[in-house]
Write an enzyme that holds these catalytic residues in place. Sequence first.
Site, PDB file in Angstrom:
ATOM      1  N   GLY A 122      35.083  47.758  55.876  1.00  0.00           N
ATOM      2  CA  GLY A 122      34.271  47.035  56.933  1.00  0.00           C
ATOM      3  C   GLY A 122      34.492  47.926  58.294  1.00  0.00           C
ATOM      4  CG  ASN A 123      30.430  49.260  59.339  1.00  0.00           C
ATOM      5  OD1 ASN A 123      30.912  49.934  59.482  1.00  0.00           O
ATOM      6  ND2 ASN A 123      29.562  49.140  58.984  1.00  0.00           N
ATOM      7  NE  ARG A 127      26.162  46.547  66.558  1.00  0.00           N
ATOM      8  CZ  ARG A 127      25.885  47.203  66.839  1.00  0.00           C
ATOM      9  NH1 ARG A 127      26.248  48.304  65.966  1.00  0.00           N
ATOM     10  NH2 ARG A 127      25.540  47.707  67.940  1.00  0.00           N
ATOM     11  CG  HIS A 184      29.641  54.653  57.931  1.00  0.00           C
ATOM     12  ND1 HIS A 184      28.518  54.529  56.989  1.00  0.00           N
ATOM     13  CD2 HIS A 184      29.348  52.786  58.368  1.00  0.00           C
ATOM     14  CE1 HIS A 184      28.437  53.358  57.098  1.00  0.00           C
ATOM     15  NE2 HIS A 184      28.916  52.573  57.135  1.00  0.00           N
ATOM     16  CG  ASN A 215      35.297  43.788  62.454  1.00  0.00           C
ATOM     17  OD1 ASN A 215      35.569  42.784  61.953  1.00  0.00           O
ATOM     18  ND2 ASN A 215      33.299  44.361  62.859  1.00  0.00           N
ATOM     19  NE  ARG A 262      23.209  54.317  53.500  1.00  0.00           N
ATOM     20  CZ  ARG A 262      23.592  53.747  53.409  1.00  0.00           C
ATOM     21  NH1 ARG A 262      24.089  54.006  54.600  1.00  0.00           N
ATOM     22  NH2 ARG A 262      23.181  52.095  53.802  1.00  0.00           N
ATOM     23  CD  GLN A 315      42.778  42.907  56.295  1.00  0.00           C
ATOM     24  OE1 GLN A 315      42.056  43.944  56.030  1.00  0.00           O
ATOM     25  NE2 GLN A 315      42.064  41.552  56.113  1.00  0.00           N
ATOM     26  CG  ASP A 370      27.028  56.932  55.440  1.00  0.00           C
ATOM     27  OD1 ASP A 370      26.076  56.102  55.765  1.00  0.00           O
ATOM     28  OD2 ASP A 370      28.014  57.143  55.303  1.00  0.00           O
ATOM     29  N   GLY A 397      37.340  40.482  51.809  1.00  0.00           N
ATOM     30  CA  GLY A 397      36.115  39.938  52.615  1.00  0.00           C
ATOM     31  C   GLY A 397      35.264  39.519  50.579  1.00  0.00           C
ATOM     32  CB  ALA A 398      37.111  38.412  47.637  1.00  0.00           C
TER      33      ALA A 398
HETATM   34  P1  NAX Z   1      28.879  39.462  53.860  1.00  0.00           P
HETATM   35  O1  NAX Z   1      29.261  39.196  55.842  1.00  0.00           O
HETATM   36  O2  NAX Z   1      28.373  39.614  52.970  1.00  0.00           O
HETATM   37  O3  NAX Z   1      31.392  39.576  54.031  1.00  0.00           O
HETATM   38  C1  NAX Z   1      31.451  39.479  55.282  1.00  0.00           C
HETATM   39  C2  NAX Z   1      32.999  39.169  53.920  1.00  0.00           C
HETATM   40  O4  NAX Z   1      33.930  38.812  54.690  1.00  0.00           O
HETATM   41  C3  NAX Z   1      33.315  37.659  54.439  1.00  0.00           C
HETATM   42  O5  NAX Z   1      33.216  36.377  52.972  1.00  0.00           O
HETATM   43  C4  NAX Z   1      34.166  36.548  55.451  1.00  0.00           C
HETATM   44  O6  NAX Z   1      34.915  35.914  55.330  1.00  0.00           O
HETATM   45  C5  NAX Z   1      34.510  38.287  55.474  1.00  0.00           C
HETATM   46  N1  NAX Z   1      35.685  37.819  56.626  1.00  0.00           N
HETATM   47  C6  NAX Z   1      35.780  37.947  57.450  1.00  0.00           C
HETATM   48  N2  NAX Z   1      36.592  38.090  58.314  1.00  0.00           N
HETATM   49  C7  NAX Z   1      37.921  38.729  57.581  1.00  0.00           C
HETATM   50  C8  NAX Z   1      39.088  38.161  57.207  1.00  0.00           C
HETATM   51  N3  NAX Z   1      39.711  38.541  58.751  1.00  0.00           N
HETATM   52  N4  NAX Z   1      39.332  38.662  56.291  1.00  0.00           N
HETATM   53  C9  NAX Z   1      39.192  38.905  55.262  1.00  0.00           C
HETATM   54  N5  NAX Z   1      37.656  38.802  54.883  1.00  0.00           N
HETATM   55  C10 NAX Z   1      37.179  38.256  56.386  1.00  0.00           C
HETATM   56  O7  NAX Z   1      29.118  41.310  55.245  1.00  0.00           O
HETATM   57  P2  NAX Z   1      28.548  42.404  53.543  1.00  0.00           P
HETATM   58  O8  NAX Z   1      27.584  42.766  53.875  1.00  0.00           O
HETATM   59  O9  NAX Z   1      30.124  42.868  52.687  1.00  0.00           O
HETATM   60  O10 NAX Z   1      29.682  43.640  54.715  1.00  0.00           O
HETATM   61  C11 NAX Z   1      31.385  44.113  54.864  1.00  0.00           C
HETATM   62  C12 NAX Z   1      31.334  44.976  55.471  1.00  0.00           C
HETATM   63  O11 NAX Z   1      30.999  46.172  55.617  1.00  0.00           O
HETATM   64  C13 NAX Z   1      30.668  44.668  57.076  1.00  0.00           C
HETATM   65  O12 NAX Z   1      31.614  45.217  57.994  1.00  0.00           O
HETATM   66  C14 NAX Z   1      29.246  45.848  56.757  1.00  0.00           C
HETATM   67  O13 NAX Z   1      29.100  46.686  58.232  1.00  0.00           O
HETATM   68  C15 NAX Z   1      29.873  47.165  56.124  1.00  0.00           C
HETATM   69  N6  NAX Z   1      29.547  47.471  54.817  1.00  0.00           N
HETATM   70  C16 NAX Z   1      30.173  49.040  55.236  1.00  0.00           C
HETATM   71  C17 NAX Z   1      29.611  50.030  54.495  1.00  0.00           C
HETATM   72  C18 NAX Z   1      30.143  51.253  54.927  1.00  0.00           C
HETATM   73  O14 NAX Z   1      29.608  52.308  54.448  1.00  0.00           O
HETATM   74  N7  NAX Z   1      31.221  51.326  55.237  1.00  0.00           N
HETATM   75  C19 NAX Z   1      27.933  50.069  54.344  1.00  0.00           C
HETATM   76  C20 NAX Z   1      28.086  48.661  54.048  1.00  0.00           C
HETATM   77  C21 NAX Z   1      28.282  47.271  54.450  1.00  0.00           C
HETATM   78  O15 NAX Z   1      27.102  47.656  55.561  1.00  0.00           O
END
Ligand code: NAX
Length: 326
Positions: free
Chosen positions: A129-130, A91, A186, A104, A161, A111, A158, A10-11
């Site tokens: 990723g959530n 989401r 989380h 997801n 925070r 992976q 968390d 998800g870079a």
């Molecule tokens: P974005 O939607 O900006 O980025 C997600 C990226 O993942 C996109 O570039 C998308 O193309 C890519 N992606 C989708 N399917 C994929 C796959 N099969 N293989 C590889 N890449 C894929 O989301 P972003 O704000 O960057 O958040 C990323 C994830 O982190 C989300 O699931 C979000 O809910 C989670 N978070 C988790 C946190 C935690 O504390 N655990 C906090 C931050 C964030 O909200």
Amino acid sequence: MKPMRVLITGAAGHVGSSLVYRVAAGDLFGLQQPVILHLYDIDKMLPELQGEMMELGDCAFPLLKDVVVTTEIDEAFGDVDVAFLVGAFPRKKGMERRDLLEANGKIFPAQGKALNDYANPDVRVVVVGNPANTNCLITAKNAPDLDPSQFTALTRLDHNRGIGMLASKLDAYVSDITRFTIWGNHSGTQFPDISHALFKGKPVSELIDFDWYEKDFIPAVQQRGSEILRVRGMSSTVSAAICTIKHFKSWYYGTNEDDWVSKAVYSTGNPYGIEDDLYYSFPVTCDSELAYSIVEGLEINEFCEKMMKISEQELISERDIIRDLL
Ligand code: NAX
């Protein structure tokens, strides 16, 4: 010095791209260790990744030896020493947690298999990723040749925070607060626990009112992600990237003496009676490179136990939904 290979999935996304530049700058391993970045995303994000690679070149980071930009999973996961699994399906409005888990859930078995087959066998994994805890379980279960302790999920955001909010309440520096814990998932059921927390060595619970703790602090930590989304229309990005780096650094360099961090780790054999075979956030110390232990012997009062169980139950029900992916 042999470069460390760091994969960010998800870079091209918000959190992923914030991570990319920090890792390239040396935030992960310090200013001596060269790195090779593996940037992985889905096909339609390839132009974003290519642009990111150009910008990385323009920064002329002295420690960045190479950048692998790819949408091919075997190439992305090949020989990586560290994997930050950030990429996930976002989401969308009207989506239930079950829908998100199912969407997801499909990403993470592949992976896990790729880590098993192509990564350095000593790889360390942080799932961001959530729903991060359950995605971590799916990933680990699909990598049978790796040890479950090589996988973790991020609850450090968390944790930080909570410490930030306590410091603000006590008009203190965050560094004065130790032994704070996030237990569980989380998600909105996570339990931010101050029952062992200290402020300059004094119990935090003696310095703040329980009513404020229960009615204001706990929901504020639990809902902080949603609150950020509400205020600016976008979820946490830079704080998530920085806490991902802090999570890994605690693991790699060790935790501070007389303190611990919160990390979602494999629950099997834990000393608090939490169900086996989950990734559950515990207080964790790391003493040597890339080893961790769950802190033992903490007294758990009735209130804490009730809160810890709520999050445990949620993780069990998430596992039930995705059982066919394990
Ligand atoms: P974005 O939607 O900006 O980025 C997600 C990226 O993942 C996109 O570039 C998308 O193309 C890519 N992606 C989708 N399917 C994929 C796959 N099969 N293989 C590889 N890449 C894929 O989301 P972003 O704000 O960057 O958040 C990323 C994830 O982190 C989300 O699931 C979000 O809910 C989670 N978070 C988790 C946190 C935690 O504390 N655990 C906090 C931050 C964030 O909200």
